[in-house]
Design a protein around this motif. Structure first.
Motif, mmCIF file in Angstrom:
data_model
loop_
_atom_site.group_PDB
_atom_site.id
_atom_site.type_symbol
_atom_site.label_atom_id
_atom_site.label_comp_id
_atom_site.label_asym_id
_atom_site.label_seq_id
_atom_site.Cartn_x
_atom_site.Cartn_y
_atom_site.Cartn_z
ATOM 1 N N UNK A 106 -44.293 -15.423 -5.033
ATOM 2 C CA UNK A 106 -45.070 -15.644 -6.272
ATOM 3 C C UNK A 106 -44.220 -15.604 -7.536
ATOM 4 N N UNK A 107 -43.129 -14.835 -7.527
ATOM 5 C CA UNK A 107 -42.295 -14.745 -8.726
ATOM 6 C C UNK A 107 -41.515 -16.041 -8.958
ATOM 7 N N UNK A 108 -41.208 -16.771 -7.894
ATOM 8 C CA UNK A 108 -40.541 -18.060 -8.060
ATOM 9 C C UNK A 108 -41.476 -19.038 -8.762
ATOM 10 N N UNK A 109 -42.748 -19.050 -8.366
ATOM 11 C CA UNK A 109 -43.736 -19.896 -9.036
ATOM 12 C C UNK A 109 -43.871 -19.483 -10.495
ATOM 13 N N UNK A 110 -43.889 -18.177 -10.746
ATOM 14 C CA UNK A 110 -44.019 -17.678 -12.114
ATOM 15 C C UNK A 110 -42.834 -18.078 -12.971
ATOM 16 N N UNK A 111 -41.653 -18.186 -12.384
ATOM 17 C CA UNK A 111 -40.456 -18.548 -13.143
ATOM 18 C C UNK A 111 -40.321 -20.058 -13.349
ATOM 19 N N UNK A 112 -41.171 -20.843 -12.694
ATOM 20 C CA UNK A 112 -41.150 -22.288 -12.857
ATOM 21 C C UNK A 112 -42.192 -22.787 -13.846
ATOM 22 N N UNK A 113 -43.307 -22.048 -13.992
ATOM 23 C CA UNK A 113 -44.434 -22.559 -14.767
ATOM 24 C C UNK A 113 -45.017 -21.477 -15.667
ATOM 25 N N UNK A 114 -45.784 -21.925 -16.667
ATOM 26 C CA UNK A 114 -46.526 -21.010 -17.538
ATOM 27 C C UNK A 114 -47.959 -21.532 -17.677
ATOM 28 N N UNK A 115 -48.819 -20.691 -18.241
ATOM 29 C CA UNK A 115 -50.167 -21.119 -18.604
ATOM 30 C C UNK A 115 -51.006 -21.579 -17.443
ATOM 31 N N UNK A 116 -51.846 -22.581 -17.707
ATOM 32 C CA UNK A 116 -52.761 -23.068 -16.688
ATOM 33 C C UNK A 116 -52.047 -23.771 -15.546
ATOM 34 N N UNK A 117 -50.865 -24.322 -15.820
ATOM 35 C CA UNK A 117 -50.092 -24.933 -14.728
ATOM 36 C C UNK A 117 -49.678 -23.847 -13.738
ATOM 37 N N UNK A 118 -49.247 -22.696 -14.255
ATOM 38 C CA UNK A 118 -48.913 -21.578 -13.363
ATOM 39 C C UNK A 118 -50.148 -21.154 -12.559
ATOM 40 N N UNK A 119 -51.292 -21.064 -13.219
ATOM 41 C CA UNK A 119 -52.519 -20.661 -12.528
ATOM 42 C C UNK A 119 -52.862 -21.627 -11.408
ATOM 43 N N UNK A 120 -52.714 -22.918 -11.669
ATOM 44 C CA UNK A 120 -53.010 -23.916 -10.638
ATOM 45 C C UNK A 120 -52.053 -23.799 -9.454
#
Length: 504
Positions: free
Chosen positions: A158-172
């Motif tokens: 999950x931290x890799x996803x968090x480091x790639x995106x922010x905001x609603x894109x991260x949520x998606x």
């Protein structure tokens, strides 16, 4: 609201350093508008990375619940009772949760790609080797080794996803990632039951995921993108000491309360996932003229779980994204009301199975649907109330707590309660040395599973309490990231970071 940093300039820096919350928030939102806000802005390699992580998460949970789909065959071969059958899952989860903090610490400081390759390889090899073990104690030991391998992946992905995106894109993207959990769990029941039935040996169900694991190792090593920590937020924070990390997390009310709430989710999910097929099977056998097998029940249970997850996880994420602008504290509120709604649905499912089976499957579907609303939202909460360089540690800490008091013990606890109730309920065939009647076995397991309804209510209350702190704690992280960038300083030298560490 996103965790974004701001472009350094003299006036902005002075506003943040002075601790003006409204101004800091406005500046963060201003930069957010210049960031990628739609999926059309996501690059191909980023889509590939998320797809790989989802694939690995899928086989992760397939492997975890394959045994649940053939539990009756496992009990017969090893000649074990309900408590020992529950212990199999408990051994797995205990190893999983004990090693999660270790991998969380490593994941915040060393190569996440190398750690994940090691973990996926370990769980694939031990799953395959374990499928050939004839002794129950040794088999349980290898299930523990599988848990170690899976811990290395679940704390970091999950931290890799968090480091790639922010905001609603991260949520998606997090919703897509956690979508794989119920779907993979459902596939686990199906693969276990179908492969075991086709081969005439339940052990063949365990030999499917290791080959998929080999593919996953290749994809992680050579295809997956491995972003810098805090890359999506332009964070310049460096890791603090492990003591500071833990001190910050313990004093973070949003993180702690949501972790306690998610512990209740894990407790209920673990108990229902492990005992659900067995319970439904016992209830259906009480119907006159019914000729069914546990494999067929596991197959249907898996399909119901997959459908509930396929709808529940993205629905929870979509609700949160839609409501955040109107209600900044909506994330824990959605989770809280979802658990409070799930409790009566699970109760009705447990009551109706012996008298009206179709209603049971409908109630289980709705109960699991509402339960699955929480998965991606809780993951999102962890990412935005914790600063980037300690998110792996936060994930690991949450895994430790939620599994220690959640699904590490719930399958075993339900099994122990069930065995105790069998002796008290008795029934025909309950004489000395004789097995209790089918009715007594069913009622014992039913009463034991009622515990899950009570735990869901407790979890709902914890989520509602989280809503009291969520906005304040997220703002602390936003300000800490902004100040670290504007001052170009170590996180330990930042006033906002000190506040984020120490709480209020």
């Amino acid at each position: 609201m996103d965790q974004n940093s701001i472009t350094p300039n003299t006036s902005n820096q002075q506003l943040v350093i002075n601790g003006d919350n409204d101004s800091a928030t406005a500046l963060l939102q201003e930069k957010q508008t210049r960031r990628r806000e739609t999926l059309s802005d996501v690059t191909f390699i980023e889509y590939m990375t998320v797809g790989i992580l989802c694939f690995v998460n899928l086989i992760n949970y397939m492997d975890r619940f394959t045994i649940a789909g053939v539990l009756n065959d496992v009990k017969k071969e090893f000649n074990i009772k309900d408590d020992d059958a529950g212990l199999l899952q408990t051994v797995f989860v205990v190893a999983y949760m004990v090693f999660a903090p270790i991998f969380g610490y490593l994941g915040d400081r060393y190569s996440r790609r190398a750690i994940m390759v090691f973990g996926v390889a370990l769980w694939s090899i031990t799953t395959l080797v374990g499928s050939f073990i004839p002794n129950f104690a040794a088999f349980a030991f290898f299930r523990g080794l599988v848990g170690i391998g899976e811990a290395s992946y679940s704390t970091i992905a999950p931290t890799i996803i968090s480091d790639l995106f922010v905001g609603n894109v991260r949520s998606k993207m997090l919703a897509f990632f956690y979508f794989a959990i119920p779907v993979g769990s459902g596939f686990g029941y199906i693969v276990g039951s179908v492969a075991g039935a086709a081969a005439g040996d339940w052990r063949w169900g365990l030999r499917v995921t290791p080959f998929l694991g080999a593919v996953a190792v290749f994809l992680i090593a050579f295809v997956m993108q491995n972003p810098e920590r805090g890359q999506a937020e332009d964070s310049r924070m460096k890791p603090t000491t492990y003591k500071d990390d833990l001190r910050s997390l313990v004093k973070n009310p949003s993180f702690m309360l949501s972790t306690l709430a998610f512990t209740c989710v894990a407790f209920v999910t673990g108990a229902l996932a492990w005992w659900g097929p067995q319970f439904i099977y016992l209830g259906l056998t009480l119907q006159p003229g019914v000729n069914i097998t546990l494999e067929s029940v596991s197959y249907k249970f898996g399909l119901v779980g997959m459908l509930a997850g396929a709808l529940g996880v993205p629905l929870g994420s979509a609700l949160a994204q839609r409501l955040r602008r109107r209600a900044p504290d909506c994330d824990p509120l959605i989770c809280g009301f979802a658990l409070l709604a799930s409790a009566p649905l699970v109760y009705f499912a447990l009551v109706a199975v012996s008298s009206f089976p179709p209603f049971t499957y409908v109630s289980i579907f709705l109960g699991m649907l509402t339960l699955n609303l929480t998965w991606s939202i809780v993951a999102d909460i962890v990412q935005y109330v914790v600063i980037p360089p300690r998110r792996s540690t936060a994930e690991a800490f949450q895994i430790l707590i939620s599994h220690m008091f959640g699904d590490a013990g719930s399958p075993y606890l339900v099994g122990v309660i069930s065995e105790a109730l069998k002796r008290s309920l008795g029934g025909a065939g309950a004489g000395a040395g004789e097995a209790p009647s089918s009715g007594a076995q069913f009622r014992a397991l039913q009463y034991a599973l009622f515990v899950t309804c009570f735990v869901e209510v407790i979890g709902g209350v914890f989520f509602l309490l989280t809503a009291l702190y969520i906005v304040r704690d997220k703002l602390k992280v936003d300000r800490a990231i902004a100040e670290a960038e504007t001052q170009n300083a170590e996180p330990s030298h930042s006033n906002a970071q000190d506040e984020a560490i120490g709480g209020e």
